[in-house]
Design a protein around this motif. Structure first.
Motif, PDB file in Angstrom:
ATOM      1  N   ASP A   7      27.116 -18.130  -7.472  1.00  0.00           N
ATOM      2  CA  ASP A   7      27.023 -17.509  -8.788  1.00  0.00           C
ATOM      3  C   ASP A   7      25.857 -16.526  -8.840  1.00  0.00           C
ATOM      4  O   ASP A   7      25.977 -15.416  -9.342  1.00  0.00           O
ATOM      5  N   ARG A   8      24.721 -16.955  -8.310  1.00  0.00           N
ATOM      6  CA  ARG A   8      23.535 -16.090  -8.323  1.00  0.00           C
ATOM      7  C   ARG A   8      23.739 -14.857  -7.448  1.00  0.00           C
ATOM      8  O   ARG A   8      23.287 -13.769  -7.796  1.00  0.00           O
ATOM      9  N   MET A   9      24.435 -15.035  -6.311  1.00  0.00           N
ATOM     10  CA  MET A   9      24.707 -13.877  -5.455  1.00  0.00           C
ATOM     11  C   MET A   9      25.599 -12.872  -6.163  1.00  0.00           C
ATOM     12  O   MET A   9      25.358 -11.667  -6.097  1.00  0.00           O
ATOM     13  N   VAL A  10      26.630 -13.351  -6.840  1.00  0.00           N
ATOM     14  CA  VAL A  10      27.536 -12.467  -7.585  1.00  0.00           C
ATOM     15  C   VAL A  10      26.744 -11.712  -8.647  1.00  0.00           C
ATOM     16  O   VAL A  10      26.882 -10.496  -8.806  1.00  0.00           O
ATOM     17  N   GLU A  11      25.894 -12.426  -9.351  1.00  0.00           N
ATOM     18  CA  GLU A  11      25.090 -11.806 -10.402  1.00  0.00           C
ATOM     19  C   GLU A  11      24.144 -10.750  -9.822  1.00  0.00           C
ATOM     20  O   GLU A  11      24.046  -9.635 -10.333  1.00  0.00           O
ATOM     21  N   ARG A  12      23.458 -11.090  -8.745  1.00  0.00           N
ATOM     22  CA  ARG A  12      22.504 -10.145  -8.138  1.00  0.00           C
ATOM     23  C   ARG A  12      23.199  -8.937  -7.531  1.00  0.00           C
ATOM     24  O   ARG A  12      22.658  -7.837  -7.531  1.00  0.00           O
ATOM     25  N   ALA A  13      24.405  -9.128  -6.999  1.00  0.00           N
ATOM     26  CA  ALA A  13      25.136  -8.007  -6.401  1.00  0.00           C
ATOM     27  C   ALA A  13      25.507  -6.976  -7.463  1.00  0.00           C
ATOM     28  O   ALA A  13      25.554  -5.782  -7.179  1.00  0.00           O
ATOM     29  N   ALA A  14      25.775  -7.422  -8.673  1.00  0.00           N
ATOM     30  CA  ALA A  14      26.062  -6.545  -9.813  1.00  0.00           C
ATOM     31  C   ALA A  14      27.074  -5.452  -9.478  1.00  0.00           C
ATOM     32  O   ALA A  14      26.909  -4.308  -9.864  1.00  0.00           O
ATOM     33  N   GLY A  15      28.092  -5.818  -8.702  1.00  0.00           N
ATOM     34  CA  GLY A  15      29.145  -4.869  -8.380  1.00  0.00           C
ATOM     35  C   GLY A  15      28.822  -3.914  -7.243  1.00  0.00           C
ATOM     36  O   GLY A  15      29.665  -3.112  -6.858  1.00  0.00           O
ATOM     37  N   ARG A  16      27.612  -3.978  -6.693  1.00  0.00           N
ATOM     38  CA  ARG A  16      27.230  -3.072  -5.596  1.00  0.00           C
ATOM     39  C   ARG A  16      27.867  -3.476  -4.276  1.00  0.00           C
ATOM     40  O   ARG A  16      28.033  -2.650  -3.382  1.00  0.00           O
ATOM     41  N   CYS A  17      28.173  -4.752  -4.124  1.00  0.00           N
ATOM     42  CA  CYS A  17      28.852  -5.249  -2.935  1.00  0.00           C
ATOM     43  C   CYS A  17      29.690  -6.452  -3.359  1.00  0.00           C
ATOM     44  O   CYS A  17      29.551  -6.963  -4.453  1.00  0.00           O
ATOM     45  N   ARG A  18      30.561  -6.876  -2.505  1.00  0.00           N
ATOM     46  CA  ARG A  18      31.443  -7.999  -2.800  1.00  0.00           C
ATOM     47  C   ARG A  18      30.895  -9.271  -2.175  1.00  0.00           C
ATOM     48  O   ARG A  18      30.426  -9.258  -1.041  1.00  0.00           O
ATOM     49  N   ILE A  19      30.985 -10.352  -2.913  1.00  0.00           N
ATOM     50  CA  ILE A  19      30.614 -11.669  -2.407  1.00  0.00           C
ATOM     51  C   ILE A  19      31.915 -12.435  -2.189  1.00  0.00           C
ATOM     52  O   ILE A  19      32.699 -12.609  -3.118  1.00  0.00           O
ATOM     53  N   ALA A  20      32.165 -12.840  -0.963  1.00  0.00           N
ATOM     54  CA  ALA A  20      33.384 -13.567  -0.622  1.00  0.00           C
ATOM     55  C   ALA A  20      33.054 -15.022  -0.329  1.00  0.00           C
ATOM     56  O   ALA A  20      32.112 -15.316   0.404  1.00  0.00           O
ATOM     57  N   ALA A  21      33.806 -15.917  -0.923  1.00  0.00           N
ATOM     58  CA  ALA A  21      33.645 -17.345  -0.652  1.00  0.00           C
ATOM     59  C   ALA A  21      34.496 -17.718   0.552  1.00  0.00           C
ATOM     60  O   ALA A  21      35.609 -17.222   0.720  1.00  0.00           O
ATOM     61  N   GLY A  22      33.991 -18.587   1.392  1.00  0.00           N
ATOM     62  CA  GLY A  22      34.736 -19.032   2.557  1.00  0.00           C
ATOM     63  C   GLY A  22      34.337 -20.446   2.931  1.00  0.00           C
ATOM     64  O   GLY A  22      33.492 -21.053   2.280  1.00  0.00           O
TER      65      GLY A  22
END
Length: 66
Positions: A7-22
């Motif tokens: 969740d924190r990674m998604v928030e920090r990325a702020a649309g600049r990059c994609r966070i993929a769960a695996g």
């Protein structure tokens, strides 16, 4: 409520990059994973359950044990 590392990674990325769960993503848990974390990409191995050759492989999430 979101509060995990993803969740924190998604928030920090702020649309600049994609966070993929695996690792451990399966058809029966992917919807809940997306809802809980906010990720919009997932990675799955499309593997079939079966006995693992090495317990370390199972521990890393690359195989499902018996």
């Amino acid at each position: 409520m979101r509060s995990g590392a993803s969740d924190r990674m998604v928030e920090r990325a702020a649309g600049r990059c994609r966070i993929a769960a695996g690792s451990g993503v399966r058809a029966d848990n992917v919807a809940g994973l997306i809802a809980r974390t906010g990720v919009d990409h997932v990675h799955g191995s499309a593997s079939l359950p079966g006995p693992a050759v090495d317990a370390r492989v199972v521990a890393l999430g690359f195989a499902v044990g018996p």
